[in-house]
Design a protein around this motif. Structure first.
Motif, PDB file in Angstrom:
ATOM      1  N   UNK A  33     -22.174 -46.053  41.464  1.00 32.09           N
ATOM      2  CA  UNK A  33     -23.601 -46.044  41.748  1.00 32.09           C
ATOM      3  C   UNK A  33     -24.412 -45.333  40.689  1.00 32.09           C
ATOM      4  N   UNK A  34     -25.732 -45.485  40.813  1.00 38.61           N
ATOM      5  CA  UNK A  34     -26.649 -44.837  39.872  1.00 38.61           C
ATOM      6  C   UNK A  34     -27.964 -44.528  40.563  1.00 38.61           C
ATOM      7  N   UNK A  42     -37.114 -42.233  44.432  1.00 42.74           N
ATOM      8  CA  UNK A  42     -35.782 -42.230  43.831  1.00 42.74           C
ATOM      9  C   UNK A  42     -35.053 -43.383  44.511  1.00 42.74           C
ATOM     10  N   UNK A  43     -34.433 -44.240  43.713  1.00 40.62           N
ATOM     11  CA  UNK A  43     -33.663 -45.360  44.256  1.00 40.62           C
ATOM     12  C   UNK A  43     -32.206 -45.130  43.901  1.00 40.62           C
ATOM     13  N   UNK A  44     -31.360 -44.999  44.926  1.00 35.81           N
ATOM     14  CA  UNK A  44     -29.922 -44.831  44.731  1.00 35.81           C
ATOM     15  C   UNK A  44     -29.281 -46.184  45.016  1.00 35.81           C
ATOM     16  N   UNK A  45     -28.483 -46.669  44.059  1.00 32.76           N
ATOM     17  CA  UNK A  45     -27.925 -48.019  44.158  1.00 32.76           C
ATOM     18  C   UNK A  45     -26.441 -47.989  43.838  1.00 32.76           C
ATOM     19  N   UNK A  46     -25.660 -48.719  44.634  1.00 30.83           N
ATOM     20  CA  UNK A  46     -24.273 -48.989  44.262  1.00 30.83           C
ATOM     21  C   UNK A  46     -23.854 -50.345  44.817  1.00 30.83           C
ATOM     22  N   UNK A  47     -22.889 -51.008  44.149  1.00 30.64           N
ATOM     23  CA  UNK A  47     -22.474 -52.353  44.565  1.00 30.64           C
ATOM     24  C   UNK A  47     -21.791 -52.328  45.930  1.00 30.64           C
ATOM     25  N   UNK A  48     -22.021 -53.390  46.702  1.00 32.51           N
ATOM     26  CA  UNK A  48     -21.304 -53.526  47.966  1.00 32.51           C
ATOM     27  C   UNK A  48     -20.446 -54.786  47.930  1.00 32.51           C
ATOM     28  N   UNK A  49     -19.598 -54.955  48.919  1.00 31.50           N
ATOM     29  CA  UNK A  49     -18.686 -56.097  48.954  1.00 31.50           C
ATOM     30  C   UNK A  49     -19.195 -57.206  49.861  1.00 31.50           C
ATOM     31  N   UNK A  50     -20.454 -57.102  50.260  1.00 33.81           N
ATOM     32  CA  UNK A  50     -21.044 -58.101  51.147  1.00 33.81           C
ATOM     33  C   UNK A  50     -21.690 -59.205  50.317  1.00 33.81           C
ATOM     34  N   UNK A  51     -22.166 -60.222  50.981  1.00 37.98           N
ATOM     35  CA  UNK A  51     -22.810 -61.335  50.276  1.00 37.98           C
ATOM     36  C   UNK A  51     -24.315 -61.147  50.154  1.00 37.98           C
ATOM     37  N   UNK A  52     -24.805 -59.983  50.540  1.00 39.89           N
ATOM     38  CA  UNK A  52     -26.249 -59.735  50.502  1.00 39.89           C
ATOM     39  C   UNK A  52     -26.540 -58.268  50.200  1.00 39.89           C
TER      40      UNK A  52
END
Length: 124
Positions: A33-34, A42-52
């Motif tokens: 994440x970043x 502040x936007x905290x983002x990390x990849x998920x394993x879902x389709x959305x």
């Protein structure tokens, strides 16, 4: 001028406490994440394993003691996200943390800042 708000459906929301905990401490970096920030957010983002993509908003009582104000800001963020879901590039979990300067923004400035933040995070 009136605004029409629709609910962001459940598959696009982060609701569980366990999911919120992943945004804090070493867990965010462990998930790849970043953080992306402006003066108001502040936007905290990390990849998920879902389709959305999924979204959540945190607004502290320090921003404003009145729940009406905090809920209005939460609705505004969700509305901007809802209207731009089709343009979202990646499947990520995103957490908006609202900062004090947001209270000085008008509706259009608010919308531009949220969209700019999403673009800065490479989500749009």
């Amino acid at each position: 001028m009136t605004f029409f708000f629709c609910m962001l459906i459940k598959k696009f929301r982060i609701t569980k406490e366990k999911e919120f905990e992943e945004f804090f401490g070493q867990k965010l970096k462990a998930h790849g994440g970043r953080n992306v920030s402006t003066a108001s957010f502040v936007l905290k983002v990390f990849p998920n394993k879902l389709s959305n993509p999924r979204f959540a908003v945190i607004i502290s009582n320090k921003i404003d003691k009145r729940a009406v104000v905090r809920n209005k800001l939460r609705r505004w963020i969700r509305e901007v996200v809802r209207l731009n879901l089709k343009e979202m590039k990646s499947n990520s979990d995103c957490l908006f943390v609202v900062q004090k300067p947001v209270l000085k923004l008008e509706r259009e400035e608010f919308k531009k800042e949220v969209l700019g933040l999403l673009k800065k995070a490479n989500l749009l």
